[in-house]
Design an enzyme around this catalytic site. Sequence first.
Site, mmCIF file in Angstrom:
data_model
loop_
_atom_site.group_PDB
_atom_site.id
_atom_site.type_symbol
_atom_site.label_atom_id
_atom_site.label_comp_id
_atom_site.label_asym_id
_atom_site.label_seq_id
_atom_site.Cartn_x
_atom_site.Cartn_y
_atom_site.Cartn_z
ATOM 1 N N ASP A 179 54.470 -60.282 -52.934
ATOM 2 C CA ASP A 179 54.582 -59.671 -54.267
ATOM 3 C C ASP A 179 54.079 -60.598 -55.011
ATOM 4 O OD1 ASP A 179 55.434 -58.753 -56.714
ATOM 5 O OD2 ASP A 179 56.867 -57.646 -55.954
ATOM 6 N N HIS A 180 52.647 -60.357 -55.333
ATOM 7 C CA HIS A 180 52.205 -61.331 -56.168
ATOM 8 C C HIS A 180 52.909 -61.842 -57.252
ATOM 9 C CE1 HIS A 180 49.737 -58.022 -57.873
ATOM 10 N NE2 HIS A 180 49.865 -58.909 -59.081
ATOM 11 N N HIS A 242 57.213 -55.136 -58.160
ATOM 12 C CA HIS A 242 57.268 -56.164 -59.303
ATOM 13 C C HIS A 242 58.472 -56.100 -60.323
ATOM 14 C CE1 HIS A 242 53.494 -56.372 -57.375
ATOM 15 N NE2 HIS A 242 52.974 -55.395 -58.068
HETATM 16 P P1 NAP Z 1 39.106 -52.497 -49.824
HETATM 17 O O1 NAP Z 1 38.218 -53.290 -50.964
HETATM 18 O O2 NAP Z 1 39.052 -51.187 -49.883
HETATM 19 O O3 NAP Z 1 39.060 -53.286 -48.533
HETATM 20 C C1 NAP Z 1 39.506 -52.828 -47.493
HETATM 21 C C2 NAP Z 1 38.755 -53.574 -46.254
HETATM 22 O O4 NAP Z 1 39.223 -53.018 -45.013
HETATM 23 C C3 NAP Z 1 37.399 -54.051 -46.137
HETATM 24 O O5 NAP Z 1 37.089 -55.135 -45.949
HETATM 25 C C4 NAP Z 1 37.012 -52.938 -45.098
HETATM 26 O O6 NAP Z 1 35.834 -53.080 -44.390
HETATM 27 C C5 NAP Z 1 38.077 -53.063 -44.048
HETATM 28 N N1 NAP Z 1 38.528 -51.850 -43.316
HETATM 29 C C6 NAP Z 1 38.315 -50.519 -43.708
HETATM 30 N N2 NAP Z 1 38.828 -49.807 -42.198
HETATM 31 C C7 NAP Z 1 38.779 -50.815 -41.448
HETATM 32 C C8 NAP Z 1 38.891 -50.568 -39.965
HETATM 33 N N3 NAP Z 1 39.292 -49.488 -39.387
HETATM 34 N N4 NAP Z 1 38.777 -51.585 -39.322
HETATM 35 C C9 NAP Z 1 38.492 -52.889 -39.928
HETATM 36 N N5 NAP Z 1 38.321 -53.149 -41.175
HETATM 37 C C10 NAP Z 1 38.620 -52.035 -41.885
HETATM 38 O O7 NAP Z 1 40.736 -52.686 -50.305
HETATM 39 P P2 NAP Z 1 41.372 -53.850 -51.097
HETATM 40 O O8 NAP Z 1 41.254 -53.843 -52.579
HETATM 41 O O9 NAP Z 1 40.970 -55.363 -50.625
HETATM 42 O O10 NAP Z 1 42.775 -54.131 -50.666
HETATM 43 C C11 NAP Z 1 43.373 -54.269 -49.371
HETATM 44 C C12 NAP Z 1 44.916 -54.352 -49.389
HETATM 45 O O11 NAP Z 1 45.395 -55.279 -50.377
HETATM 46 C C13 NAP Z 1 45.617 -52.921 -49.767
HETATM 47 O O12 NAP Z 1 46.645 -53.028 -49.117
HETATM 48 C C14 NAP Z 1 45.611 -53.328 -51.298
HETATM 49 O O13 NAP Z 1 46.756 -52.307 -51.529
HETATM 50 C C15 NAP Z 1 46.061 -54.606 -51.337
HETATM 51 N N6 NAP Z 1 46.129 -55.201 -52.663
HETATM 52 C C16 NAP Z 1 44.789 -55.281 -53.295
HETATM 53 C C17 NAP Z 1 44.681 -55.821 -54.469
HETATM 54 C C18 NAP Z 1 43.287 -56.069 -55.198
HETATM 55 O O14 NAP Z 1 43.321 -56.732 -56.250
HETATM 56 N N7 NAP Z 1 42.175 -55.563 -54.610
HETATM 57 C C19 NAP Z 1 45.800 -56.218 -55.459
HETATM 58 C C20 NAP Z 1 46.995 -56.125 -54.654
HETATM 59 C C21 NAP Z 1 46.899 -55.543 -53.519
HETATM 60 P P3 NAP Z 1 34.769 -52.224 -43.723
HETATM 61 O O15 NAP Z 1 34.616 -50.939 -44.521
HETATM 62 O O16 NAP Z 1 33.375 -53.123 -43.392
HETATM 63 O O17 NAP Z 1 35.388 -51.808 -42.431
#
Ligand code: NAP
Length: 499
Positions: A179-180, A242
């Site tokens: 939980d950042h 949060h």
């Molecule tokens: P994202 O940009 O959609 O990235 C998803 C990642 O997963 C990509 O690297 C994608 O790469 C990979 N992926 C998807 N399907 C896959 C599969 N079947 N096998 C292997 N790799 C796969 O998502 P994100 O924003 O980084 O978020 C990731 C997590 O962090 C989520 O749970 C989100 O709720 C949480 N989160 C994110 C943030 C933020 O600031 N972004 C903040 C808080 C929490 P490929 O398409 O190359 O497979």
Amino acid sequence: MAQNEKPTALIMIFGATGDLAKRKLFPSLFRLYEKNKLGDFAVIGVARRSLSNEEFHASVSQSIHNETSDQEKIKEFSSKFYYHSHDVTDSDSYASLNKIAEELDNHYQLNGNRIFYLAMAPEFFGTIAEHLKIDGLTDTNGFKRLVIEKPFGHDLESAKKLNKQIRTAFSEDEIYRIDHYLGKEMVQNIEVIRFANALFEPLWNNRFISNIQVTSSETLGVEERGRYYEKSGALRDMVQNHMLQMVSLLAMEPPISLTTDEIRSEKVRVFRALRPIKGSEVKDYFVRGQYDKGLMNEKEVPAYREEDMVNPESNTETFVAGKLMIDNFRWAGVPFYIRTGKRMEAKTTKIVVEFKDIPMDLYNRQEGSVNPNLLVIHIQPEEGITLYLNAKKTGQYMNSTPVKLSYANKGIDGLNTPEAYEKLLYDCLRGDATNFTHWDEVALSWSFVDNISEVWENEKEQNFPNYESGSMGPKAADDLLEKEGHFWWPVTNLDVEKC
Ligand code: NAP
């Protein structure tokens, strides 16, 4: 682990081409590396798309280019990153991932220490954890830790199911649920302000505190996250984690020591004392809102229902205000008001502790009543504390006027405070789980929130959209406090930098 000992580990980031990895994880690791806080380490980035190691290095370098102008350092850092193209749903590819892990473990002498960071969509969390076990990746001589991003489930049932899956491969003390907010400097400071000051702790109860207000507002709308947000809404996205975490830190009893177990068990006791709000009571304690179009920075912005991937008749809330009651000896009768929303007037997270009025106002008989003492904790974007007191108004007569004592974090240390992710990654590498959420906290907060979402899902809100973009939410949120004789302190005016 001793404070100056440097952690050694192989870090596997699942979702290494994603937004979180690029914006938060790589820069945070780099800052730790630059500060010389890391021992030997290597990183395996995992995602589906096909990338060479060189292309991956370029992507890592790109994500940290604002951190330093030292190109050698960037190169040295990126060279520890390895890419493995792998679909996490494909059982066959875990064996080759394990092979690379073993090679790197030997090459960098990482003592079999492994961190598995799941920076991916939550539907994959359970599958990955199960495979890590079945395919031998967790079978290691060193420590193994799983870092999991939010959301942890969608409700209590799904959270239980997910927990069961990950517990097949990791024990509770090996699971680091992020939980950042808990990594934020001023959220961690809540505890110190309370327990290190003779001034506050004796007053920190229902005899002296009138109410506590926690606001976390954003100016952004849902942006490109419409599909996710439609199923989540502000209650699940912000309140379950949060907001309730901040309340637990404000309300907990002093722990007998600063160990992970002691702090977590005090927080859990707060969740257990949280009055459940059910069925027809929900409308008396909680308000939901959805943003309408409006003006933000003089630019017209669309209503939530007009956003991409959003149902034009959506019932999803983008704003929540609530009154929480903690039914224990310390807090009986003191409302904890929370509010959070998108497309609000300002981006800010603040806590206002309003103290009770003094028994008799000697100084302002002609001019209205004395102002209450307030303690404002500025979480973000400013970081600091302001204490509002009363002092003599300059002049002939004995009247009082509010004065403020202010402390801005950045001004004192002369440094930028570390990013939440930097602190949390470092905690995890060192095996300190204090600032991560324990399963008991997750389960109790879901059962609290589930009661509310059940009512909201069954009763469509007829007045949506009910607040204008650029406002501080619907009028019903003001009414919620007004009926108790309270009002929201205008957080936009309580700015520590302006003091
Ligand atoms: P994202 O940009 O959609 O990235 C998803 C990642 O997963 C990509 O690297 C994608 O790469 C990979 N992926 C998807 N399907 C896959 C599969 N079947 N096998 C292997 N790799 C796969 O998502 P994100 O924003 O980084 O978020 C990731 C997590 O962090 C989520 O749970 C989100 O709720 C949480 N989160 C994110 C943030 C933020 O600031 N972004 C903040 C808080 C929490 P490929 O398409 O190359 O497979």
